[in-house]
Design a protein around this motif. Structure first.
Motif, PDB file in Angstrom:
ATOM      1  N   TYR A  56      17.414 -39.371 -16.778  1.00  6.65           N
ATOM      2  CA  TYR A  56      16.430 -38.387 -16.337  1.00  6.65           C
ATOM      3  C   TYR A  56      15.968 -37.527 -17.514  1.00  6.65           C
ATOM      4  O   TYR A  56      14.774 -37.336 -17.723  1.00  6.65           O
ATOM      5  CB  TYR A  56      16.993 -37.495 -15.222  1.00  6.65           C
TER       6      TYR A  56
ATOM      7  N   CYS B 251      12.321 -38.707 -17.831  1.00  8.73           N
ATOM      8  CA  CYS B 251      11.590 -38.055 -16.739  1.00  8.73           C
ATOM      9  C   CYS B 251      11.331 -36.562 -16.959  1.00  8.73           C
ATOM     10  O   CYS B 251      10.353 -36.013 -16.462  1.00  8.73           O
ATOM     11  CB  CYS B 251      12.355 -38.211 -15.424  1.00  8.73           C
TER      12      CYS B 251
ATOM     13  N   CYS C  98       7.907 -34.554 -18.027  1.00 13.74           N
ATOM     14  CA  CYS C  98       6.864 -34.251 -17.039  1.00 13.74           C
ATOM     15  C   CYS C  98       7.408 -33.506 -15.819  1.00 13.74           C
ATOM     16  O   CYS C  98       6.782 -32.577 -15.330  1.00 13.74           O
ATOM     17  CB  CYS C  98       6.183 -35.541 -16.578  1.00 13.74           C
ATOM     18  N   HIS C  99       8.566 -33.940 -15.318  1.00 15.68           N
ATOM     19  CA  HIS C  99       9.087 -33.379 -14.073  1.00 15.68           C
ATOM     20  C   HIS C  99       9.967 -32.163 -14.284  1.00 15.68           C
ATOM     21  O   HIS C  99      10.425 -31.564 -13.303  1.00 15.68           O
ATOM     22  CB  HIS C  99       9.818 -34.472 -13.279  1.00 15.68           C
TER      23      HIS C  99
ATOM     24  N   ALA D 221      13.839 -30.654 -12.217  1.00 17.34           N
ATOM     25  CA  ALA D 221      13.062 -31.542 -11.337  1.00 17.34           C
ATOM     26  C   ALA D 221      12.054 -30.768 -10.499  1.00 17.34           C
ATOM     27  O   ALA D 221      11.600 -31.236  -9.459  1.00 17.34           O
ATOM     28  CB  ALA D 221      13.976 -32.390 -10.453  1.00 17.34           C
TER      29      ALA D 221
ATOM     30  N   GLY E 108       9.016 -30.099 -11.264  1.00 13.08           N
ATOM     31  CA  GLY E 108       7.645 -30.532 -11.489  1.00 13.08           C
ATOM     32  C   GLY E 108       6.890 -29.559 -12.363  1.00 13.08           C
ATOM     33  O   GLY E 108       7.418 -28.526 -12.773  1.00 13.08           O
TER      34      GLY E 108
ATOM     35  N   ALA F 136       2.834 -33.032 -12.832  1.00 11.17           N
ATOM     36  CA  ALA F 136       3.803 -33.895 -12.166  1.00 11.17           C
ATOM     37  C   ALA F 136       4.399 -33.190 -10.958  1.00 11.17           C
ATOM     38  O   ALA F 136       4.768 -32.019 -11.038  1.00 11.17           O
ATOM     39  CB  ALA F 136       4.903 -34.270 -13.139  1.00 11.17           C
TER      40      ALA F 136
ATOM     41  N   PRO G 277       7.163 -32.164  -8.044  1.00 13.26           N
ATOM     42  CA  PRO G 277       8.604 -31.956  -8.098  1.00 13.26           C
ATOM     43  C   PRO G 277       9.331 -33.182  -7.553  1.00 13.26           C
ATOM     44  O   PRO G 277       8.812 -33.894  -6.689  1.00 13.26           O
ATOM     45  CB  PRO G 277       8.835 -30.736  -7.211  1.00 13.26           C
ATOM     46  N   LEU G 278      10.507 -33.419  -8.065  1.00  9.56           N
ATOM     47  CA  LEU G 278      11.342 -34.518  -7.568  1.00  9.56           C
ATOM     48  C   LEU G 278      12.470 -33.976  -6.708  1.00  9.56           C
ATOM     49  O   LEU G 278      13.513 -34.588  -6.561  1.00  9.56           O
ATOM     50  CB  LEU G 278      11.902 -35.331  -8.745  1.00  9.56           C
TER      51      LEU G 278
END
Length: 152
Positions: free
Chosen positions: A33, A37, A40-41, A45, A47, A52, A54-55
């Motif tokens: 992650y 990832c 961007c996120h 997470a 976002g 991007a 949110p995750l």
């Protein structure tokens, strides 16, 4: 002496053959992650507005039940409008198919199980990712999965 050499050679061969398996087991989703990832996120997470989604959020309780969704997005990418708890996003996420099957499985499990606290969600294995990679879902299919899981 011959017995020792045979045992040593067999042990070395076993270690070499197990190497990739042992390495795959050591892959940590958080590490993947952070390297693939987070840019961007974001670190938590959450976002990034206009960039991007949110995750994490309430919708992950349902998305986490779909073991093919997160790895599918990583393999196929995602684009177009997307509704989240934080509002609408309309961007492009490029495919992350450069990641190995084990890395995609690890980061998928990390996002669903750890970031979103869905410890009971089905685990994604590298073999599951390999099967998806052989015939990756389309963005339309992923949107359909999302719509079915999140009817609102």
């Amino acid at each position: 002496m011959r017995t020792f050499a045979t045992i040593a050679t067999a042990g070395l061969a076993a270690a070499l053959l197990a190497g990739p398996v042992a390495q795959a087991q050591q892959i940590k989703g958080a590490d993947v992650y952070h390297s693939a990832c987070m840019m961007c996120h974001q670190a938590q997470a959450q976002g990034a507005a206009g960039l991007a989604p949110p995750l994490k959020g309430s919708y992950w309780g349902e998305l986490g039940k779909l073991p093919g969704y997160v790895p599918g997005v990583l393999l196929a990418g995602m684009h177009g409008p997307l509704a989240t708890d934080e509002g609408q996003f309309n961007g492009v996420m490029p495919t992350q198919n450069r990641l190995s099957d084990a890395e995609i499985a690890a980061v998928s499990n990390y996002v669903v199980r750890e970031v979103n606290g869905q410890a009971a969600a089905p685990a994604v294995a590298a073999l599951d990712v390999a099967a998806l990679r052989a015939k990756p879902p389309t963005v339309s299919e992923l949107r359909g999965m999302r719509k079915k899981a999140l009817p609102k």
